[in-house]
Design an enzyme around this catalytic site. Sequence first.
Site, mmCIF file in Angstrom:
data_model
loop_
_atom_site.group_PDB
_atom_site.id
_atom_site.type_symbol
_atom_site.label_atom_id
_atom_site.label_comp_id
_atom_site.label_asym_id
_atom_site.label_seq_id
_atom_site.Cartn_x
_atom_site.Cartn_y
_atom_site.Cartn_z
ATOM 1 N N HIS A 162 -1.658 3.897 -36.864
ATOM 2 C CA HIS A 162 -0.048 4.608 -36.650
ATOM 3 C C HIS A 162 0.047 5.990 -36.355
ATOM 4 O O HIS A 162 -1.036 6.636 -36.430
ATOM 5 C CB HIS A 162 0.648 4.118 -38.005
ATOM 6 N N THR A 189 -4.774 -0.710 -29.686
ATOM 7 C CA THR A 189 -3.544 -1.015 -29.136
ATOM 8 C C THR A 189 -3.324 0.293 -28.205
ATOM 9 O O THR A 189 -3.905 1.244 -28.247
ATOM 10 C CB THR A 189 -2.417 -0.877 -30.300
ATOM 11 N N GLY A 190 -2.163 0.218 -27.540
ATOM 12 C CA GLY A 190 -1.994 0.970 -26.454
ATOM 13 C C GLY A 190 -2.148 2.705 -26.487
ATOM 14 O O GLY A 190 -3.363 3.042 -26.058
ATOM 15 N N THR A 191 -1.281 3.390 -27.125
ATOM 16 C CA THR A 191 -1.531 4.676 -27.321
ATOM 17 C C THR A 191 -2.947 5.321 -27.922
ATOM 18 O O THR A 191 -3.656 5.941 -27.462
ATOM 19 C CB THR A 191 -0.497 5.308 -27.976
ATOM 20 N N THR A 192 -3.113 4.692 -28.964
ATOM 21 C CA THR A 192 -4.561 4.817 -29.750
ATOM 22 C C THR A 192 -5.712 4.673 -28.831
ATOM 23 O O THR A 192 -6.505 5.495 -28.741
ATOM 24 C CB THR A 192 -4.558 4.141 -30.887
ATOM 25 N N ASP A 223 -0.495 -5.615 -31.929
ATOM 26 C CA ASP A 223 -1.051 -5.973 -33.494
ATOM 27 C C ASP A 223 -1.206 -7.544 -33.120
ATOM 28 O O ASP A 223 -2.099 -8.296 -33.499
ATOM 29 C CB ASP A 223 -0.033 -5.776 -34.558
#
Length: 290
Positions: A162, A189-192, A223
């Site tokens: 997060h 997931t996207g940004t990470t 997710d």
Amino acid sequence: MRIGLAANRLHHESADAALFRWLRASEKGIRELGVGLHAVGRTYDAIASTYPLQNYPALQRYPNGREGGLMKLVAEVVGMGTPERTLDGAIYFIDPVDPSSVFPEAIALKRQCVIHGKPFISTVATARDWIEMERIHAGFVPDPGANDLHDFSKQTLALIAHDARKPQMLAFAAEHFDVLSQFQQRIGTGTTGQRLNEMAWSRGWPRDQEWIHRFQSGPLGGDAQIADRVLEHRCQRAIFFEDPHVARQHEADIQLLERAVTTVTDEAVCITAPNIAARWATAAQIRQKA
């Protein structure tokens, strides 16, 4: 070391239930480490009525769940002022379709473990992995029975964080880059995922290759996409740095991923705290050199 222990009915009602599969696989390590198991009522009764852990002095009985047993585990994860009333983490074998798995005390048990940086273990694979991790840190030789958990070249690893935890994920991945790079595939997931790719490229990873395959961002369904991989037995380990202090609009998606992990309890390892993830990665390195 004191660990809270609970299992939904499905996971202790038969001789081949999840609780007993874990105990058979890990009993030697539990005894070697002297792990104190503080078990909620019916979980304790199920263990006491079967062969695993017979005459084990560090097994203690707490009240049944409906009598406050799980609530007591939550309070003792937080800490009640004395070593005897403080738990170092919790194992809770969750049946994702058991209504009690979403009771406030069940949700609070996980949340307080995450807040206090203690292991929250909800699957058989994670429980086996945790015992082996602690054995390695205690100086024991690797258990061949845990080799399947460490066959990283055949596994997919999910890395998720997060917003408030993204710096910790980047620091963790940078510090343990060599271990994480051993996995057959990494997904996120996207940004990470983008930030992890940039970190990997800065360390010499080929720029025409993704170090981590990116799905959608969490709020847009990432997710859920990773949950599908877990359910299809195509993702064996998830390191998921959650921020327990922020209300999340996509809470249902997060719960979906967590439920997917518990659905394939013997196959999926999930780690939710940065310090536990670092401890695991260090143990993996030590184990490979043993």
